[in-house]
Write a protein that holds these residues in place. Structure first.
Motif, short mmCIF file in Angstrom:
data_model
loop_
_atom_site.label_atom_id
_atom_site.label_comp_id
_atom_site.label_asym_id
_atom_site.label_seq_id
_atom_site.Cartn_x
_atom_site.Cartn_y
_atom_site.Cartn_z
N GLY A 64 37.66 36.26 44.07
CA GLY A 64 36.61 37.19 43.71
C GLY A 64 37.09 38.63 43.64
O GLY A 64 36.77 39.35 42.69
N TRP A 65 37.85 39.05 44.64
CA TRP A 65 38.33 40.43 44.67
C TRP A 65 39.33 40.68 43.56
O TRP A 65 39.29 41.73 42.92
N HIS A 66 40.21 39.74 43.31
CA HIS A 66 41.21 39.92 42.25
C HIS A 66 40.53 39.90 40.88
O HIS A 66 40.81 40.72 40.01
N GLY A 67 39.62 38.94 40.68
CA GLY A 67 38.94 38.85 39.40
C GLY A 67 38.10 40.07 39.08
O GLY A 67 37.95 40.43 37.91
N GLY A 68 37.58 40.71 40.11
CA GLY A 68 36.80 41.92 39.91
C GLY A 68 37.61 43.18 39.77
O GLY A 68 37.05 44.28 39.61
N GLY A 69 38.93 43.08 39.86
CA GLY A 69 39.80 44.24 39.70
C GLY A 69 39.91 45.11 40.93
O GLY A 69 40.42 46.23 40.84
N ALA A 70 39.44 44.60 42.09
CA ALA A 70 39.52 45.41 43.30
C ALA A 70 40.95 45.56 43.79
O ALA A 70 41.34 46.61 44.31
#
Length: 314
Positions: A247-253
């Motif tokens: 989730g964090w990677h996919g959201g660009g965080a």
């Protein structure tokens, strides 16, 4: 050393990017860089990133040691920069009291700068190795760096040929505000800690803005979230951690994860089998190593020597 080798091989079997190995003058034990130099010939693909402090050490010797690790690992070396703020550590050397954090990180930044200059001080084709004529190097392709810092000066050139990666990968833990300027100016990989994707994204954006202000391409700065986890008690277990990372990677965080296992011998195999496996099922993790160097793993180009003639290929 046997435990570190087992951990390195487990990380390699899981096809992880790199293994970090912490160190400080405040704890007993073997030197992290020396340990990973011993590990290098016994591994083939995983990156090796020791912590090496820039406090109470000589910058010239530090860069030469990191360059040597890059040679013995055939281009898999990194260097996690850290400082030594404690008075107890300062007393081990007796040279000076422990400076404030800002001064220590200024010194760290200067050490990173002079290290890059020294790694570049041999052009890639400086070595001749002509037995017939007895010529080993082309002296015109070795360069004095002439660096004057706030606490040291270095003339150069280095005593080690240019490393296989050109510049070994520089890693900085940017969690502490005092370290963020050094990370933005010099790091290839910045480590952060955050409680939410929004906090992580804000830190990543801050680092990118600062990198751009220093004339760097922020797209060449990898920002990884450090997660210290006990996979025996982690809420939701490995599946939850995999979902969080996705989730964090996919959201660009963040660009990736720096996993710190509570018990390496127990948690790393579980991470490899269950977390990395779940990410692989989502198409978010490699099935095989690409390229041969740590820079290849991270998608970072091999830098051209700053002393090479303009237009020279990397």
């Amino acid at each position: 050393v046997a435990d570190v080798l087992a951990t390195a091989r487990a990380a390699e079997d899981a096809r992880l990017d790199f293994l970090t190995h912490d160190d400080s003058f405040a704890r007993p034990g073997l030197d992290a860089l020396a340990v990973l130099a011993r590990i290098a010939p016994a591994t083939r693909s995983v990156g090796l990133v020791p912590t090496v402090t820039t406090t109470h050490t000589e910058p010239f010797h530090v860069q030469a040691a990191v360059a040597t690790l890059d040679w013995v690992s055939r281009g898999r070396a990194g260097w996690r920069i850290d400082v030594s703020p404690g008075e107890a550590e300062a007393r081990l050397f007796g040279r000076r009291p422990a400076p404030p954090a800002a001064a220590l990180w200024q010194e760290a930044s200067e050490t990173a700068e002079v290290s890059r200059r020294l790694w570049d001080s041999w052009e890639d084709d400086a070595e001749i190795r002509d037995v017939a004529t007895g010529r080993f190097i082309d002296r015109d392709k070795l360069h004095h760096v002439g660096f004057e810092g706030s606490a040291f000066s270095v003339k150069g050139p280095s005593i080690v040929p240019r490393p296989p990666q050109g510049n070994p990968v520089v890693v900085v833990d940017a969690t502490r505000p005092a370290a963020r300027e050094t990370a933005a100016r010099h790091a290839d990989v910045a480590l952060i800690r955050a409680a939410s994707p929004e906090e992580a994204a804000a830190l990543r954006a801050e680092l990118h803005r600062a990198a751009r202000a220093h004339g760097r391409d922020p797209g060449l700065l990898r920002v990884l979230l450090t997660v210290a986890a006990d996979l025996g008690t982690h809420p939701g277990g490995p599946a939850a951690l995999a979902a969080q990372v996705a989730g964090w990677h996919g959201g660009g965080a963040v660009d990736g994860l720096h996993f710190v296992p509570a018990v390496p011998g127990r948690d790393l195999p579980r991470f490899a089998a269950e977390v990395a496996g779940a990410l692989r099922d989502r198409g978010l993790f490699r099935t095989a190593y690409e390229g041969t160097t740590l820079r290849d793993r991270l998608g970072l180009p091999r830098p051209v020597s700053q002393y090479a003639p303009k237009g020279a290929d990397a």
